[in-house]
Design a protein around this motif. Structure first.
Motif, PDB file in Angstrom:
ATOM      1  N   LEU A   1      57.488  79.399  94.989  1.00  0.00           N
ATOM      2  CA  LEU A   1      56.307  79.980  94.357  1.00  0.00           C
ATOM      3  C   LEU A   1      56.420  81.376  94.303  1.00  0.00           C
ATOM      4  N   GLU A   2      56.811  81.750  95.734  1.00  0.00           N
ATOM      5  CA  GLU A   2      56.670  83.202  95.929  1.00  0.00           C
ATOM      6  C   GLU A   2      57.525  84.063  95.125  1.00  0.00           C
ATOM      7  N   LEU A   3      58.714  83.581  95.087  1.00  0.00           N
ATOM      8  CA  LEU A   3      59.853  84.387  94.580  1.00  0.00           C
ATOM      9  C   LEU A   3      59.706  84.264  92.946  1.00  0.00           C
ATOM     10  N   ASP A   4      58.851  83.280  92.436  1.00  0.00           N
ATOM     11  CA  ASP A   4      58.645  83.318  90.999  1.00  0.00           C
ATOM     12  C   ASP A   4      57.738  84.252  90.788  1.00  0.00           C
TER      13      ASP A   4
ATOM     14  N   ARG B   1      57.192  86.851  92.104  1.00  0.00           N
ATOM     15  CA  ARG B   1      57.310  88.269  92.184  1.00  0.00           C
ATOM     16  C   ARG B   1      58.499  88.586  91.128  1.00  0.00           C
ATOM     17  N   GLY B   2      58.898  87.426  90.328  1.00  0.00           N
ATOM     18  CA  GLY B   2      59.777  87.715  89.387  1.00  0.00           C
ATOM     19  C   GLY B   2      61.298  87.667  89.560  1.00  0.00           C
TER      20      GLY B   2
ATOM     21  N   SER C   1      69.974  96.591  92.004  1.00  0.00           N
ATOM     22  CA  SER C   1      68.578  95.644  92.055  1.00  0.00           C
ATOM     23  C   SER C   1      67.418  96.652  91.614  1.00  0.00           C
ATOM     24  N   VAL C   2      67.333  97.835  92.253  1.00  0.00           N
ATOM     25  CA  VAL C   2      66.256  98.611  91.958  1.00  0.00           C
ATOM     26  C   VAL C   2      66.305  99.233  90.439  1.00  0.00           C
ATOM     27  N   ALA C   3      67.206  99.242  89.582  1.00  0.00           N
ATOM     28  CA  ALA C   3      67.238  99.144  88.604  1.00  0.00           C
ATOM     29  C   ALA C   3      66.446  98.241  87.445  1.00  0.00           C
ATOM     30  N   SER C   4      66.408  97.032  88.177  1.00  0.00           N
ATOM     31  CA  SER C   4      65.624  95.866  87.481  1.00  0.00           C
ATOM     32  C   SER C   4      64.448  95.738  88.143  1.00  0.00           C
ATOM     33  N   GLN C   5      63.835  96.901  88.961  1.00  0.00           N
ATOM     34  CA  GLN C   5      62.608  96.724  89.521  1.00  0.00           C
ATOM     35  C   GLN C   5      62.546  95.483  90.319  1.00  0.00           C
ATOM     36  N   CYS C   6      63.687  95.357  91.060  1.00  0.00           N
ATOM     37  CA  CYS C   6      64.169  94.327  92.341  1.00  0.00           C
ATOM     38  C   CYS C   6      63.791  92.735  91.743  1.00  0.00           C
ATOM     39  N   THR C   7      64.200  92.613  90.616  1.00  0.00           N
ATOM     40  CA  THR C   7      64.011  91.285  89.998  1.00  0.00           C
ATOM     41  C   THR C   7      65.540  90.719  89.880  1.00  0.00           C
ATOM     42  N   GLU C   8      66.573  91.390  89.766  1.00  0.00           N
ATOM     43  CA  GLU C   8      67.769  90.909  89.946  1.00  0.00           C
ATOM     44  C   GLU C   8      68.614  91.338  91.012  1.00  0.00           C
TER      45      GLU C   8
ATOM     46  N   GLY D   1      65.180  99.045  98.107  1.00  0.00           N
ATOM     47  CA  GLY D   1      64.910  98.060  97.433  1.00  0.00           C
ATOM     48  C   GLY D   1      64.336  97.053  98.362  1.00  0.00           C
ATOM     49  N   CYS D   2      64.057  95.926  97.821  1.00  0.00           N
ATOM     50  CA  CYS D   2      63.837  94.586  98.566  1.00  0.00           C
ATOM     51  C   CYS D   2      64.771  93.853  99.059  1.00  0.00           C
ATOM     52  N   SER D   3      64.413  93.075 100.109  1.00  0.00           N
ATOM     53  CA  SER D   3      65.328  92.001 100.370  1.00  0.00           C
ATOM     54  C   SER D   3      64.922  90.709 101.050  1.00  0.00           C
ATOM     55  N   ILE D   4      65.606  89.466 100.870  1.00  0.00           N
ATOM     56  CA  ILE D   4      64.950  88.371 101.200  1.00  0.00           C
ATOM     57  C   ILE D   4      65.568  87.850 102.753  1.00  0.00           C
ATOM     58  N   GLY D   5      64.534  87.253 103.403  1.00  0.00           N
ATOM     59  CA  GLY D   5      65.055  86.697 104.851  1.00  0.00           C
ATOM     60  C   GLY D   5      64.567  85.218 104.692  1.00  0.00           C
ATOM     61  N   LEU D   6      65.824  84.312 104.931  1.00  0.00           N
ATOM     62  CA  LEU D   6      65.244  82.993 105.174  1.00  0.00           C
ATOM     63  C   LEU D   6      65.810  82.505 106.492  1.00  0.00           C
ATOM     64  N   ASN D   7      64.859  82.965 107.219  1.00  0.00           N
ATOM     65  CA  ASN D   7      64.905  82.462 108.807  1.00  0.00           C
ATOM     66  C   ASN D   7      64.705  80.886 109.120  1.00  0.00           C
TER      67      ASN D   7
END
Length: 278
Positions: free
Chosen positions: A63-66, A68-69, A114-121, A145-151
Motif C-alpha cells: 500500500l505504501e509503495l502504491d 508513492r507511485g 529513476s530520478v528522471a521518472s520522479q522516483c517511480t521507475e 533519489g530514493c531507495s527501498i530497504g526491506l529489513n
C-alpha cells in the motif's frame, strides 16, 4: 469537528480506538477480553493469527509503495559482510571490497534514471542492512533519489543502514513475504557475492524465472570468478538437472557499466512457455 474525508457512513477504526482509550476503570473494561481485536497485541500474536500477520506484512509495504507511485524496482542482493573501502582503515584491503564500490556505482547509475521518472521507475531495493546492501542504498542517495530497504528482524542485524529512504524502510518477520516484495516490481536483479542469504535470494529468483512463474527480467551476477567458484553451473547442465538454455537466464559482469549494458540489451521478455528439457 473536522470532516473525515474517507467515504462511508460508519465510524472509522481510529475513532473507536480513541474511545477505547477512555474506557471506565472497571474490572470488565480493563479485562483483556474487552480489548478491540485489532488493538490487542496478545491476540494478534497468537499462533492461530499467523495467516492475518502474513497478510499484514504483504499489505503494508504494498500500500505504501502504491501510494508513492512506485511502479518498478531494480533489486540489489549481496553480502552483509563486504565492507566499504573506507571502513577498512589502514589495514590490508578486504578482497571483496571492490564489490561494495561497484554496487554503490551501479545503484547511483540506476538511480540517475529513476530520478528522471520522479522516483517511480527503477527504484533501487535492497535488504536494508550493511555491506553490499548499504552500498546500494548509498549510491541511490548520492544520485539524489530514493531507495527501498526491506529489513528483517534478526538477532544480530536489526538496524537499517543510514542510506535507506526513511519512508521506504520496512521491517519484516516473515522471510517469505519479504522475498515476495523484492520481486513484485522487479525490472532487473543484480546479485553481488554473498553468503547463504544471497544464494537463497538468487536461486529463488532464477527458479521463478526458469519455471515461468516470473517474467524473464535481467539477472546479473557481479564477479564471474566468484560465482563459478561457488557454483558449478556446468555440472548442473551436464547432470541434466538444468537445461543448457537455463544458463541464458543470467549474465556475468564485472562492472556497473557492463551491468547497465546488459540491462539495456536484454533479449528475453515475458514468461517462459515450455520449459527446456521438460
Amino acid at each position: 469537528m473536522t470532516e473525515d474525508p474517507r467515504p462511508g457512513p460508519f465510524r472509522h477504526a481510529e475513532q473507536d480506538l480513541e474511545s477505547a482509550r477512555h474506557a471506565p476503570d472497571t474490572a470488565q473494561a480493563k479485562s483483556p477480553a474487552y480489548r478491540l481485536a485489532f488493538a490487542d497485541p496478545d491476540f494478534l500474536l497468537r499462533d492461530e493469527l499467523r495467516p492475518v500477520r502474513l497478510q499484514l506484512e504483504l499489505l503494508k509495504p504494498q500500500l505504501e509503495l502504491d501510494a508513492r507511485g512506485i511502479r518498478s524496482t531494480v533489486v540489489l542482493f549481496g553480502g552483509a559482510r563486504i565492507p566499504s573501502p573506507e571502513a577498512q582503515g589502514d589495514g590490508p584491503a578486504h578482497p571483496m571490497a571492490q564489490y561494495y564500490v561497484e554496487a554503490r556505482r551501479f545503484a547511483r547509475l540506476i538511480t540517475e534514471r529513476s530520478v528522471a521518472s520522479q522516483c517511480t521507475e527503477n527504484v533501487i531495493v535492497t535488504g536494508g542492512g550493511p555491506g553490499v546492501m548499504e552500498a546500494g542504498n548509498r549510491g541511490a542517495a548520492e544520485a539524489g533519489g530514493c531507495s527501498i530497504g526491506l529489513n528483517i528482524v534478526l538477532p544480530h542485524e536489526q538496524v537499517p543502514n543510514a542510506y535507506v529512504t526513511p519512508e521506504l524502510c520496512f521491517n519484516f518477520h516473515y522471510f517469505g513475504i519479504r522475498k515476495m516484495h523484492f520481486l513484485l516490481r522487479a525490472k532487473a536483479i543484480a546479485v553481488f557475492p554473498g553468503g547463504f542469504g544471497t544464494l537463497d535470494e538468487l536461486f529463488e529468483s532464477i527458479t521463478l524465472i526458469q519455471t515461468g512463474r516470473m517474467e524473464q527480467v535481467p539477472v546479473i551476477l557481479f564477479g564471474e570468478s566468484f560465482w563459478r567458484a561457488v557454483i558449478n553451473w556446468d555440472a548442473l547442465r551436464e547432470a541434466g538437472t538444468i537445461a543448457a538454455a537455463d544458463l541464458e537466464l543470467f549474465r556475468f559482469v564485472e562492472t556497473a557499466d557492463e551491468a547497465l549494458a546488459v540491462i539495456d540489451s536484454w533479449p528475453l521478455s515475458g514468461r517462459r512457455g515450455e520449459i527446456p528439457g521438460r
